[in-house]
Design a protein around this motif. Sequence first.
Motif, mmCIF file in Angstrom:
data_model
loop_
_atom_site.group_PDB
_atom_site.id
_atom_site.type_symbol
_atom_site.label_atom_id
_atom_site.label_comp_id
_atom_site.label_asym_id
_atom_site.label_seq_id
_atom_site.Cartn_x
_atom_site.Cartn_y
_atom_site.Cartn_z
ATOM 1 N N ALA A 13 88.036 107.960 119.557
ATOM 2 C CA ALA A 13 88.681 109.124 118.797
ATOM 3 C C ALA A 13 87.779 110.252 119.297
ATOM 4 C CB ALA A 13 88.726 108.733 117.391
ATOM 5 N N ALA A 18 84.869 115.838 118.629
ATOM 6 C CA ALA A 18 86.240 116.748 119.080
ATOM 7 C C ALA A 18 86.568 117.402 117.885
ATOM 8 C CB ALA A 18 86.919 116.081 119.734
ATOM 9 N N GLY A 19 85.789 117.553 116.643
ATOM 10 C CA GLY A 19 86.454 118.106 115.430
ATOM 11 C C GLY A 19 86.614 117.168 114.244
ATOM 12 N N ASP A 65 88.902 115.069 111.883
ATOM 13 C CA ASP A 65 89.891 114.209 112.097
ATOM 14 C C ASP A 65 91.293 114.787 111.915
ATOM 15 O OD1 ASP A 65 91.747 112.248 112.357
ATOM 16 O OD2 ASP A 65 90.010 110.700 112.211
ATOM 17 N N LEU A 125 86.314 119.471 103.473
ATOM 18 C CA LEU A 125 85.149 119.943 104.159
ATOM 19 C C LEU A 125 84.064 120.364 103.478
ATOM 20 C CD1 LEU A 125 87.069 122.135 106.717
ATOM 21 C CD2 LEU A 125 86.534 119.501 106.919
ATOM 22 N N GLY A 150 85.172 121.258 114.149
ATOM 23 C CA GLY A 150 84.233 120.883 113.313
ATOM 24 C C GLY A 150 82.966 120.221 114.001
ATOM 25 N N GLU A 161 80.993 123.325 114.912
ATOM 26 C CA GLU A 161 80.405 123.907 113.666
ATOM 27 C C GLU A 161 79.394 123.104 113.180
ATOM 28 O OE1 GLU A 161 84.756 123.851 111.985
ATOM 29 O OE2 GLU A 161 84.145 125.566 111.208
ATOM 30 N N PRO A 193 89.170 125.525 118.766
ATOM 31 C CA PRO A 193 90.501 125.672 119.114
ATOM 32 C C PRO A 193 91.693 125.572 117.892
ATOM 33 C CG PRO A 193 89.746 123.433 119.458
ATOM 34 C CD PRO A 193 88.586 124.196 118.862
ATOM 35 N N GLU A 194 91.212 125.603 116.492
ATOM 36 C CA GLU A 194 91.751 125.619 115.525
ATOM 37 C C GLU A 194 93.064 126.584 115.582
ATOM 38 O OE1 GLU A 194 88.492 125.636 115.212
ATOM 39 O OE2 GLU A 194 87.878 124.406 113.876
ATOM 40 N N LEU A 229 96.153 124.778 116.590
ATOM 41 C CA LEU A 229 96.659 123.622 115.555
ATOM 42 C C LEU A 229 97.364 124.491 114.599
ATOM 43 C CD1 LEU A 229 93.454 121.330 115.437
ATOM 44 C CD2 LEU A 229 95.693 120.913 116.570
ATOM 45 N N ILE A 249 92.701 127.389 111.000
ATOM 46 C CA ILE A 249 91.312 128.320 111.146
ATOM 47 C C ILE A 249 89.978 127.400 111.068
ATOM 48 C CG2 ILE A 249 92.577 130.266 110.709
ATOM 49 C CD1 ILE A 249 90.120 130.659 108.339
ATOM 50 N N PRO A 250 88.824 127.572 111.566
ATOM 51 C CA PRO A 250 87.646 126.978 111.414
ATOM 52 C C PRO A 250 87.329 126.864 109.830
ATOM 53 C CG PRO A 250 87.204 128.433 113.161
ATOM 54 C CD PRO A 250 88.727 128.867 112.510
ATOM 55 N N GLY A 251 86.909 125.724 109.195
ATOM 56 C CA GLY A 251 86.737 125.610 107.838
ATOM 57 C C GLY A 251 85.427 125.101 107.568
ATOM 58 N N CYS A 252 84.360 125.055 108.572
ATOM 59 C CA CYS A 252 83.288 124.448 108.170
ATOM 60 C C CYS A 252 82.091 125.449 108.545
ATOM 61 C CB CYS A 252 82.904 123.106 109.007
ATOM 62 S SG CYS A 252 83.721 121.978 108.701
ATOM 63 N N PHE A 280 87.589 127.000 125.556
ATOM 64 C CA PHE A 280 86.343 126.472 125.611
ATOM 65 C C PHE A 280 85.170 127.149 126.235
ATOM 66 C CE2 PHE A 280 88.671 122.150 125.245
ATOM 67 C CZ PHE A 280 88.998 122.457 123.960
HETATM 68 N N1 CAA Z 1 90.798 114.126 115.657
HETATM 69 C C1 CAA Z 1 91.848 112.985 115.711
HETATM 70 N N2 CAA Z 1 91.639 112.363 116.673
HETATM 71 C C2 CAA Z 1 91.311 112.996 117.826
HETATM 72 C C3 CAA Z 1 90.631 114.285 117.819
HETATM 73 C C4 CAA Z 1 90.635 114.942 116.514
HETATM 74 N N3 CAA Z 1 89.807 116.125 116.258
HETATM 75 N N4 CAA Z 1 90.361 114.688 119.022
HETATM 76 C C5 CAA Z 1 90.863 113.537 119.951
HETATM 77 N N5 CAA Z 1 91.352 112.649 119.192
HETATM 78 C C6 CAA Z 1 91.942 111.161 119.694
HETATM 79 C C7 CAA Z 1 93.138 111.597 120.456
HETATM 80 O O1 CAA Z 1 94.303 111.761 119.562
HETATM 81 C C8 CAA Z 1 93.156 110.446 121.325
HETATM 82 O O2 CAA Z 1 93.548 109.376 120.376
HETATM 83 P P1 CAA Z 1 94.869 108.140 120.936
HETATM 84 O O3 CAA Z 1 94.253 107.445 121.946
HETATM 85 O O4 CAA Z 1 95.127 107.235 119.730
HETATM 86 O O5 CAA Z 1 95.903 109.264 121.544
HETATM 87 C C9 CAA Z 1 91.970 109.976 121.692
HETATM 88 O O6 CAA Z 1 91.056 110.721 120.690
HETATM 89 C C10 CAA Z 1 91.447 110.792 123.014
HETATM 90 O O7 CAA Z 1 91.848 112.004 123.084
HETATM 91 P P2 CAA Z 1 92.545 112.655 124.266
HETATM 92 O O8 CAA Z 1 93.594 111.549 124.817
HETATM 93 O O9 CAA Z 1 93.033 113.741 123.664
HETATM 94 O O10 CAA Z 1 91.494 112.876 125.316
HETATM 95 P P3 CAA Z 1 91.505 114.079 126.593
HETATM 96 O O11 CAA Z 1 90.208 113.620 127.131
HETATM 97 O O12 CAA Z 1 92.760 114.107 126.967
HETATM 98 O O13 CAA Z 1 91.052 115.273 125.680
HETATM 99 C C11 CAA Z 1 90.085 116.710 123.785
HETATM 100 C C12 CAA Z 1 89.900 115.684 124.947
HETATM 101 C C13 CAA Z 1 89.880 118.010 124.854
HETATM 102 C C14 CAA Z 1 88.717 116.700 123.235
HETATM 103 C C15 CAA Z 1 91.335 116.466 123.307
HETATM 104 O O14 CAA Z 1 91.331 115.269 122.673
HETATM 105 C C16 CAA Z 1 91.455 117.549 121.931
HETATM 106 O O15 CAA Z 1 91.884 118.628 122.254
HETATM 107 N N6 CAA Z 1 91.096 117.120 120.874
HETATM 108 C C17 CAA Z 1 91.220 118.095 119.538
HETATM 109 C C18 CAA Z 1 90.270 119.133 119.411
HETATM 110 C C19 CAA Z 1 90.650 120.234 118.561
HETATM 111 O O16 CAA Z 1 91.656 120.583 118.210
HETATM 112 N N7 CAA Z 1 89.580 120.194 117.320
HETATM 113 C C20 CAA Z 1 89.777 120.855 116.351
HETATM 114 C C21 CAA Z 1 89.808 119.968 115.002
HETATM 115 S S1 CAA Z 1 90.415 120.951 113.358
HETATM 116 C C22 CAA Z 1 88.670 121.419 112.944
HETATM 117 O O17 CAA Z 1 87.883 120.867 113.228
HETATM 118 C C23 CAA Z 1 88.955 122.044 111.766
HETATM 119 C C24 CAA Z 1 87.696 122.492 111.245
HETATM 120 O O18 CAA Z 1 87.150 123.558 110.907
HETATM 121 C C25 CAA Z 1 86.791 121.514 110.340
#
Ligand code: CAA
Length: 258
Positions: free
Chosen positions: A25, A64-65, A67, A85, A109, A112, A131-132, A135, A138-141, A165
């Motif tokens: 993940a 990657a942040g 979940d 959070l 996250g 963060e 990248p929030e 989605l 916005i960032p929350g941490c 990025f």
């Molecule tokens: N949450 C849950 N699952 C995630 C994840 C996340 N943040 N990031 C990656 N995964 C999972 C994918 O869903 C995928 O799972 P499946 O095999 O079940 O489909 C697996 O990890 C592999 O990921 P990718 O197939 O997408 O891998 P990639 O190499 O093509 O891309 C990546 C890698 C650029 C990191 C891409 O996974 C990505 O963009 N991830 C999300 C990044 C993101 O938006 N993070 C912010 C989260 S929100 C947050 O963090 C709020 C806060 O303030 C706390």
Amino acid sequence: FSTYNFINVTQKGKVALIQFNRPKAMNALCDGLIKELNQVTQEIDGNPEYGSIVITGNEKAFAAGADIKEMQDKSFPQVQNIQMLASWENLTNIKKPIIAAVNGYALGGGFELAMMCDIIYAGENAKFGLPETTLGTIPGCGGTQRLIRAVGKSKAMEITLTGEFIDAQTALNYGLVSKVVPVSNLVDETLKVAEKIASFSKPVAALIKDTINEAENIGLREGVKYERKAFYSTFATQDRKEGMSAFVEKRKPSWTDN
Ligand code: CAA
């Protein structure tokens, strides 16, 4: 250490190495992982064998942040009621110095959390981003608050509003990370610095960490006062006496953490 589901923890001399372990993940930081991280960092903080902590992921992803799959179906009252959070901030209460060793993605996250650490080192392949916005959120941490303090307003806005990025070299130029290292050497290089930090007096390291971090919360006048009081307090330690005596007597100091 207890056995954990989402992290690995190993002792490396006086350093505790914490590795996120959700490779499938991209080390997304699920609730369970954050609970384990909080539990183990508190345990390490109270254990006199350790003088510092290194947090890392794997070569593809630091983290990657939060979940996204856990958050997907939540409503506003739900996230408000569970104070989603909020517990991530516990990491900032750890007294021992923490270094983040970031290879690969440190997003949302993950970024963060790295910014909550005291030092960040990056592997050559590191990618940092918030990248929030992509989605619809916005960032929350603390991302908006810590990024502006680290890089200034224009760059913080650019990174957060575009969701794009930045690479390791850019992060170095921005002052976000203090060193860029080849991917395969990153953890070893980080452990070396962590071991050096751990070789000094623990109460003194804790005062340095606390005093510098306090600068992000208060103004210069209060900060200088805060620092001076912390400086005075080192005169209540055996280690301050030992350090200065050793210098005068031209010998190596021997720290007792008292
Ligand atoms: N949450 C849950 N699952 C995630 C994840 C996340 N943040 N990031 C990656 N995964 C999972 C994918 O869903 C995928 O799972 P499946 O095999 O079940 O489909 C697996 O990890 C592999 O990921 P990718 O197939 O997408 O891998 P990639 O190499 O093509 O891309 C990546 C890698 C650029 C990191 C891409 O996974 C990505 O963009 N991830 C999300 C990044 C993101 O938006 N993070 C912010 C989260 S929100 C947050 O963090 C709020 C806060 O303030 C706390």
